[in-house]
Motif scaffolding. Structure first.
Motif, PDB file in Angstrom:
ATOM      1  N   LYS A 124      39.724  -9.280  14.444  1.00 17.91           N
ATOM      2  CA  LYS A 124      41.278  -8.655  15.690  1.00 17.91           C
ATOM      3  C   LYS A 124      42.421  -8.180  14.881  1.00 17.91           C
ATOM      4  O   LYS A 124      42.961  -7.180  15.184  1.00 17.91           O
ATOM      5  CB  LYS A 124      41.457  -9.716  16.076  1.00 17.91           C
ATOM      6  N   SER A 125      42.904  -9.019  13.852  1.00 15.31           N
ATOM      7  CA  SER A 125      44.072  -8.482  12.842  1.00 15.31           C
ATOM      8  C   SER A 125      43.357  -7.193  12.476  1.00 15.31           C
ATOM      9  O   SER A 125      44.266  -6.524  12.220  1.00 15.31           O
ATOM     10  CB  SER A 125      43.866  -9.813  12.330  1.00 15.31           C
ATOM     11  N   GLY A 131      44.901   0.538  14.086  1.00 12.95           N
ATOM     12  CA  GLY A 131      45.493   0.918  15.768  1.00 12.95           C
ATOM     13  C   GLY A 131      46.566   1.273  14.610  1.00 12.95           C
ATOM     14  O   GLY A 131      47.458   2.599  15.261  1.00 12.95           O
ATOM     15  N   VAL A 132      47.448   0.543  13.862  1.00 16.02           N
ATOM     16  CA  VAL A 132      48.334   0.820  13.781  1.00 16.02           C
ATOM     17  C   VAL A 132      48.942   1.476  13.103  1.00 16.02           C
ATOM     18  O   VAL A 132      49.656   2.815  13.247  1.00 16.02           O
ATOM     19  CB  VAL A 132      49.227  -0.191  13.101  1.00 16.02           C
ATOM     20  N   VAL A 133      47.799   2.201  12.282  1.00 16.49           N
ATOM     21  CA  VAL A 133      47.647   3.264  10.730  1.00 16.49           C
ATOM     22  C   VAL A 133      47.097   4.549  12.002  1.00 16.49           C
ATOM     23  O   VAL A 133      47.596   5.531  11.308  1.00 16.49           O
ATOM     24  CB  VAL A 133      46.356   2.968  10.322  1.00 16.49           C
ATOM     25  N   PRO A 247      57.032   1.496   7.598  1.00 20.43           N
ATOM     26  CA  PRO A 247      56.599   1.284   6.518  1.00 20.43           C
ATOM     27  C   PRO A 247      55.199   1.672   6.846  1.00 20.43           C
ATOM     28  O   PRO A 247      54.757   1.801   5.201  1.00 20.43           O
ATOM     29  CB  PRO A 247      56.808  -0.661   6.601  1.00 20.43           C
ATOM     30  N   VAL A 248      54.443   1.904   7.945  1.00 24.36           N
ATOM     31  CA  VAL A 248      53.599   2.249   7.581  1.00 24.36           C
ATOM     32  C   VAL A 248      53.307   3.658   6.934  1.00 24.36           C
ATOM     33  O   VAL A 248      52.569   4.525   6.077  1.00 24.36           O
ATOM     34  CB  VAL A 248      52.224   1.718   8.898  1.00 24.36           C
ATOM     35  N   ALA A 321      40.759   1.740   0.744  1.00 22.73           N
ATOM     36  CA  ALA A 321      42.597   1.629   0.550  1.00 22.73           C
ATOM     37  C   ALA A 321      43.144   0.785   1.800  1.00 22.73           C
ATOM     38  O   ALA A 321      43.788  -0.089   1.611  1.00 22.73           O
ATOM     39  CB  ALA A 321      42.667   2.775   1.070  1.00 22.73           C
ATOM     40  N   MET A 322      42.280   0.637   3.026  1.00 25.03           N
ATOM     41  CA  MET A 322      42.693  -0.598   4.148  1.00 25.03           C
ATOM     42  C   MET A 322      42.228  -1.500   3.309  1.00 25.03           C
ATOM     43  O   MET A 322      43.422  -2.412   3.824  1.00 25.03           O
ATOM     44  CB  MET A 322      41.591  -0.048   5.420  1.00 25.03           C
TER      45      MET A 322
END
Length: 370
Positions: A124-125, A131-133, A247-248, A321-322
């Protein structure tokens, strides 16, 4: 000169031992009589502390432990010594030093349950981080002025240009090993010339991109995790958020774009060097001319093998990278966490790359690109 505590044991007519302690019972002076306290056995009538000049918690604990073990009484303590011994006695516990171990079956079930729960929480994290990316990329597309060109170029240099020597050397040596070992096996069937087919297809379809992805994971993926993790630990990322910098957008997106783009180029570069390495060893050991080997490669390696490699390369770059950026963003607590998360980033990236490579192998085979 340091004064040491002393212990004297007298045996009465009734056979009972009477212990008298003198001097300071403190951590700096009790060392010589601690072993004597431990050696006391049998019927001990009393422990006389009237000669004790000073006492701290260590001394009180030593006396209390001896009295409890021997079942004896304390006589002649000063008010300070009496208070310390009472305090130590009230804080003493009979609880075991380590919890009781569960039966094997229960331990296995508990461990499996914990791992499953942690895996679900981690999944989930990761999905949330993805999703944030994606949201950050959408914001950059809507506002192109927020795209950090210099950061991307800098990461392109770190991920790609700086990796060329080590990836080139690795690929060249792999080409030598594959061609030499392949020729040794094919010679049993008199088919040494098929070494060209083996080296060309294996390098183009699998080894070039796969080994490059593993090298990038160990080199750049670990660097991503360590860099972002250190920034997280030193609260630089919190400072970026405070001044309104995402920061993303500033840290994650440039690294992802650089890894995705450079994996294409590095993968192709690796394929070429594997083939060159195979051609070199073939010209030396098999008598196949270098340029004849290269010309034959064009005939035996289908074009779709190259397309398979070029499709897999950016996906592998994204995974590496992820993994590095995600683990870096999870660092918290202390500097040891940086090393732990960096290790996790490399292991997870390599594992995911190999699993995806197996999936791609089955997928492209079903498409008829075998």
């Amino acid at each position: 000169m340091r004064e040491w505590a002393q212990l004297q044991v007298d045996t009465g007519d009734d056979g009972a031992q009477r212990v008298a302690v003198s001097g300071p019972l403190t951590i700096s002076s009790i060392a010589l009589i601690d072993s004597q306290f431990r050696a006391l056995e049998g019927d001990v009538a009393s422990i006389d502390l009237s000669g004790v000049t000073d006492m701290d918690t260590i001394g009180a604990w030593t006396v209390h432990r001896a009295c409890k073990r021997l079942g004896t009484e304390i006589i002649g303590p000063s008010d300070k010594a009496s208070n310390l011994i009472e305090t130590v006695a009230s804080a003493a516990s009979d609880a075991p030093m380590a919890p009781e171990r569960l039966p094997v079956v229960e331990r296995v079930l508990v461990e499996v349950g914990d791992k499953t729960r942690n895996a679900w929480a981690g999944t989930k994290s990761v999905v949330g981080f993805l999703g944030v990316v994606l949201i950050a990329m959408k914001d950059i597309l809507r506002h192109p002025s927020r795209f950090r060109t210099k950061a991307v170029v800098h990461q392109l240099e770190l991920v790609g240009v700086s990796s060329l020597p080590i990836i080139g050397l690795m690929s060249f040596l792999i080409g030598i090993v594959v061609a030499q070992q392949g020729a040794a096996q094919l010679a049993q069937f008199g088919a040494e010339t098929l070494t060209i087919n083996l080296t060309g297809r294996l390098a183009t379809r699998e080894l070039g991109v796969l080994m490059t992805a593993i090298m990038v994971a160990g080199r750049s993926g670990s660097a991503f995790a360590a860099q972002i993790g250190t920034m997280n630990l030193t609260e630089e990322i919190d400072a970026m958020r405070t001044i309104g910098v995402d920061p993303v957008e500033a840290l994650v997106i440039p690294r992802i774009l650089a890894a995705v783009f450079m994996m294409l180029l590095l993968g192709f570069f690796s394929i070429v060097l594997v083939i060159v390495g195979g051609a070199t060893i073939s010209s030396v050991t098999l008598g196949i001319p270098f340029f004849t080997f290269l010309e034959r490669i064009q005939e035996v390696v289908p074009t779709y093998d190259l397309w398979v490699a070029l499709i897999k390369a950016p996906v592998f770059g994204l995974i590496v990278a992820m993994a590095g950026c995600y683990q870096g963003m999870q660092v918290e607590g202390n500097s040891e966490e940086v090393g732990t998360r960096t290790t996790k980033a490399v292991v997870q990236a390599i594992f995911a790359v190999i699993v995806l490579d197996a999936f791609f192998a089955v997928f492209f085979t079903e498409l008829g690109w075998a």
